[in-house]
Scaffold this motif. Structure first.
Motif, PDB file in Angstrom:
ATOM      1  N   ILE A  41      38.500  65.683  15.207  1.00 57.79           N
ATOM      2  CA  ILE A  41      38.568  67.098  15.604  1.00 57.79           C
ATOM      3  C   ILE A  41      39.445  67.319  16.673  1.00 57.79           C
ATOM      4  CG2 ILE A  41      37.132  68.890  16.188  1.00 57.79           C
ATOM      5  CD1 ILE A  41      34.666  67.623  15.198  1.00 57.79           C
ATOM      6  N   THR A  42      40.668  67.861  16.480  1.00 59.54           N
ATOM      7  CA  THR A  42      41.568  67.989  17.672  1.00 59.54           C
ATOM      8  C   THR A  42      41.908  69.609  17.770  1.00 59.54           C
ATOM      9  OG1 THR A  42      43.586  68.023  16.361  1.00 59.54           O
ATOM     10  CG2 THR A  42      42.970  65.983  17.115  1.00 59.54           C
ATOM     11  N   ASP A  43      42.192  70.019  18.815  1.00 53.41           N
ATOM     12  CA  ASP A  43      42.578  71.373  19.363  1.00 53.41           C
ATOM     13  C   ASP A  43      43.895  71.695  18.301  1.00 53.41           C
ATOM     14  OD1 ASP A  43      40.615  71.514  21.090  1.00 53.41           O
ATOM     15  OD2 ASP A  43      42.099  70.956  23.022  1.00 53.41           O
ATOM     16  N   GLU A  44      44.552  71.036  18.175  1.00 59.36           N
ATOM     17  CA  GLU A  44      45.916  71.364  17.195  1.00 59.36           C
ATOM     18  C   GLU A  44      45.189  71.595  15.868  1.00 59.36           C
ATOM     19  OE1 GLU A  44      45.967  68.894  19.129  1.00 59.36           O
ATOM     20  OE2 GLU A  44      47.652  69.164  20.408  1.00 59.36           O
ATOM     21  N   ARG A  45      44.651  70.878  15.303  1.00 58.71           N
ATOM     22  CA  ARG A  45      44.109  70.790  14.004  1.00 58.71           C
ATOM     23  C   ARG A  45      42.943  72.045  13.821  1.00 58.71           C
ATOM     24  NH1 ARG A  45      42.888  64.445  12.911  1.00 58.71           N
ATOM     25  NH2 ARG A  45      45.105  63.815  12.685  1.00 58.71           N
ATOM     26  N   LYS A  46      42.341  72.345  15.095  1.00 61.38           N
ATOM     27  CA  LYS A  46      41.389  73.426  14.893  1.00 61.38           C
ATOM     28  C   LYS A  46      42.018  74.868  14.894  1.00 61.38           C
ATOM     29  CE  LYS A  46      38.386  72.761  18.611  1.00 61.38           C
ATOM     30  NZ  LYS A  46      37.294  72.545  19.356  1.00 61.38           N
ATOM     31  N   GLN A  47      43.183  75.004  15.120  1.00 59.74           N
ATOM     32  CA  GLN A  47      43.928  75.922  14.756  1.00 59.74           C
ATOM     33  C   GLN A  47      44.254  76.577  13.503  1.00 59.74           C
ATOM     34  OE1 GLN A  47      47.236  76.343  17.476  1.00 59.74           O
ATOM     35  NE2 GLN A  47      45.959  76.058  19.050  1.00 59.74           N
ATOM     36  N   VAL A  48      44.111  75.472  12.434  1.00 57.34           N
ATOM     37  CA  VAL A  48      44.599  75.626  11.226  1.00 57.34           C
ATOM     38  C   VAL A  48      43.376  75.546  10.140  1.00 57.34           C
ATOM     39  CG1 VAL A  48      47.023  75.320  11.582  1.00 57.34           C
ATOM     40  CG2 VAL A  48      45.670  73.543  10.886  1.00 57.34           C
ATOM     41  N   VAL A  49      42.569  74.758  10.401  1.00 54.82           N
ATOM     42  CA  VAL A  49      41.267  74.382   9.769  1.00 54.82           C
ATOM     43  C   VAL A  49      40.183  74.598  10.628  1.00 54.82           C
ATOM     44  CG1 VAL A  49      42.561  72.858   8.408  1.00 54.82           C
ATOM     45  CG2 VAL A  49      41.178  71.841  10.008  1.00 54.82           C
TER      46      VAL A  49
ATOM     47  N   GLY B  17      42.896  44.867  21.821  1.00 56.54           N
ATOM     48  CA  GLY B  17      42.756  45.929  22.895  1.00 56.54           C
ATOM     49  C   GLY B  17      42.283  47.572  22.335  1.00 56.54           C
ATOM     50  N   ILE B  18      41.706  47.917  23.067  1.00 59.26           N
ATOM     51  CA  ILE B  18      41.147  49.448  22.887  1.00 59.26           C
ATOM     52  C   ILE B  18      41.570  50.405  23.730  1.00 59.26           C
ATOM     53  CG2 ILE B  18      38.821  50.770  22.641  1.00 59.26           C
ATOM     54  CD1 ILE B  18      37.445  48.248  21.889  1.00 59.26           C
ATOM     55  N   ILE B  19      41.952  51.475  23.199  1.00 61.40           N
ATOM     56  CA  ILE B  19      42.327  52.852  24.044  1.00 61.40           C
ATOM     57  C   ILE B  19      41.089  53.586  23.839  1.00 61.40           C
ATOM     58  CG2 ILE B  19      44.050  54.634  24.113  1.00 61.40           C
ATOM     59  CD1 ILE B  19      45.768  52.703  22.178  1.00 61.40           C
ATOM     60  N   VAL B  20      40.428  54.000  25.009  1.00 59.49           N
ATOM     61  CA  VAL B  20      39.325  55.045  24.786  1.00 59.49           C
ATOM     62  C   VAL B  20      39.771  56.336  24.667  1.00 59.49           C
ATOM     63  CG1 VAL B  20      37.242  55.512  25.989  1.00 59.49           C
ATOM     64  CG2 VAL B  20      37.904  53.224  26.248  1.00 59.49           C
ATOM     65  N   THR B  21      39.505  56.777  23.527  1.00 61.15           N
ATOM     66  CA  THR B  21      39.883  58.393  23.404  1.00 61.15           C
ATOM     67  C   THR B  21      38.473  59.307  23.052  1.00 61.15           C
ATOM     68  OG1 THR B  21      40.070  57.883  20.947  1.00 61.15           O
ATOM     69  CG2 THR B  21      41.925  57.764  22.118  1.00 61.15           C
ATOM     70  N   GLY B  22      37.401  58.481  22.703  1.00 64.39           N
ATOM     71  CA  GLY B  22      36.201  58.980  22.351  1.00 64.39           C
ATOM     72  C   GLY B  22      36.345  60.080  21.490  1.00 64.39           C
ATOM     73  N   GLU B  23      37.228  60.118  20.488  1.00 61.81           N
ATOM     74  CA  GLU B  23      37.593  61.308  19.650  1.00 61.81           C
ATOM     75  C   GLU B  23      36.292  61.316  18.401  1.00 61.81           C
ATOM     76  OE1 GLU B  23      41.003  59.770  16.921  1.00 61.81           O
ATOM     77  OE2 GLU B  23      41.097  58.647  18.633  1.00 61.81           O
ATOM     78  N   GLN B  24      36.333  62.481  18.055  1.00 63.07           N
ATOM     79  CA  GLN B  24      35.123  62.818  17.001  1.00 63.07           C
ATOM     80  C   GLN B  24      35.515  63.264  15.861  1.00 63.07           C
ATOM     81  OE1 GLN B  24      32.884  65.654  19.291  1.00 63.07           O
ATOM     82  NE2 GLN B  24      31.172  63.893  19.584  1.00 63.07           N
ATOM     83  N   TYR B  25      34.751  62.616  14.657  1.00 64.21           N
ATOM     84  CA  TYR B  25      35.246  63.133  13.134  1.00 64.21           C
ATOM     85  C   TYR B  25      34.433  64.304  12.889  1.00 64.21           C
ATOM     86  CZ  TYR B  25      36.760  58.264  12.861  1.00 64.21           C
ATOM     87  OH  TYR B  25      37.366  56.854  13.171  1.00 64.21           O
ATOM     88  N   GLY B  26      35.126  65.078  12.197  1.00 72.72           N
ATOM     89  CA  GLY B  26      34.599  66.165  11.481  1.00 72.72           C
ATOM     90  C   GLY B  26      35.007  66.228   9.949  1.00 72.72           C
ATOM     91  N   ILE B  27      34.160  67.187   9.156  1.00 67.36           N
ATOM     92  CA  ILE B  27      34.417  67.476   7.859  1.00 67.36           C
ATOM     93  C   ILE B  27      35.180  68.614   7.995  1.00 67.36           C
ATOM     94  CG2 ILE B  27      33.763  68.186   5.570  1.00 67.36           C
ATOM     95  CD1 ILE B  27      31.134  66.262   6.079  1.00 67.36           C
ATOM     96  N   ALA B  28      36.348  68.779   7.184  1.00 62.65           N
ATOM     97  CA  ALA B  28      37.071  70.163   7.608  1.00 62.65           C
ATOM     98  C   ALA B  28      37.117  70.871   6.112  1.00 62.65           C
ATOM     99  CB  ALA B  28      38.729  69.898   7.547  1.00 62.65           C
TER     100      ALA B  28
END
Ligand code: GLN
Length: 241
Positions: free
Chosen positions: A89-97, A197-208
């Motif tokens: 779930i990103t801000d850019e994607r939230k603008q279109v779905v 290595g890990i890049i901590v982004t803490g991103e969350q998945y959603g169904i669109a």
């Protein structure tokens, strides 16, 4: 006239009830353990999650496989009703779905060949880095490496699928891949690659769903709530992780 119309409407409702509505689910089935193909079947956490949601919401499912960056355009064009593809779930994607309530949290990981001496510094040297086009891994590398002059644009290789990225990694055509941590861990368990290595982004998945499709989104969210409360979600996590 009125009666005929009433009869037709009743018939339609009956048929819909009898056969259920078919929901087309777009995915990109190269992402174990979330979505992959085994013996010609769509399997994985997201696929089972959709099957459980469909049972609760009373619809039939049809899965369609495509490249990750085609999923949002397909949803917007009405070619699919839902995207279930470990999509962040990103801000850019939230603008279109529109997205469901989050069902997973992940970071980005860096993988290299299992026998390689490379470390996380591969990102800041002359490493050739592979990503899947349009993913959050792609966006992170574009913004934080290429955008900051740490990586040459030509050394960031974008792939349609992870199958292609992995074969280039194993053939030595690229040095590392940046991708979601749960999938990196799975690849490290089943392929000759390792996480460095890990890049901590803490991103969350959603169904669109298509923007504004509140009816479908409400059904999906209510089902996710039930699955969390009944322990079915935990069962699915146990099955795949
Ligand atoms: N979670 C990442 C994203 O949304 C990657 C998803 C994927 O490749 N299926 O961009």
């Amino acid at each position: 006239m009125r009666l005929t119309r009433l009869f037709l409407i009743t018939l339609l409702l009956f048929v819909t009830f009898l056969f259920g509505k078919t929901i087309t689910v777009g995915t990109s089935a190269d992402f174990p353990p979330f979505e992959y193909i085994e013996n010609g079947q769509f399997v994985g956490f997201d696929m089972d999650l959709m099957r459980e949601i469909a049972k609760l919401a009373g619809f039939e499912l049809k899965f369609v496989d495509m490249s990750f960056d085609s999923l949002i355009p397909a949803l917007r064009a009405g070619q699919v009703d839902v995207v279930a593809a470990a999509m962040t779930i990103t801000d850019e994607r939230k603008q279109v779905v529109d997205f469901s309530t989050p069902y997973w949290t992940a970071d980005q990981s860096i993988i290299v060949k299992a026998d390689s001496d490379l470390t996380i510094t591969v990102l800041h040297q002359k490493g050739r880095i592979g990503v899947q086009t349009g993913t959050t891994g792609d966006l992170w590398c574009t913004d934080n490496l290429v955008g900051k002059g740490l990586l040459l644009e030509k050394n960031l290789k974008r792939y349609d699928t992870f199958v292609l990225a992995l074969s280039d990694l194993l053939n030595g055509n690229i040095d590392a891949i940046v991708l979601d941590s749960p999938v990196a861990n799975r690849f490290a368990a089943i392929k000759p690659v390792k996480v460095v290595g890990i890049i901590v982004t803490g991103e969350q998945y959603g169904i669109a769903v298509k923007k504004g499709n509140k009816e479908l989104l409400d059904k999906i969210n209510s089902a996710i709530k039930v699955l969390n409360e009944t322990g079915k979600m935990a069962e699915l996590i146990d099955k795949y992780f």
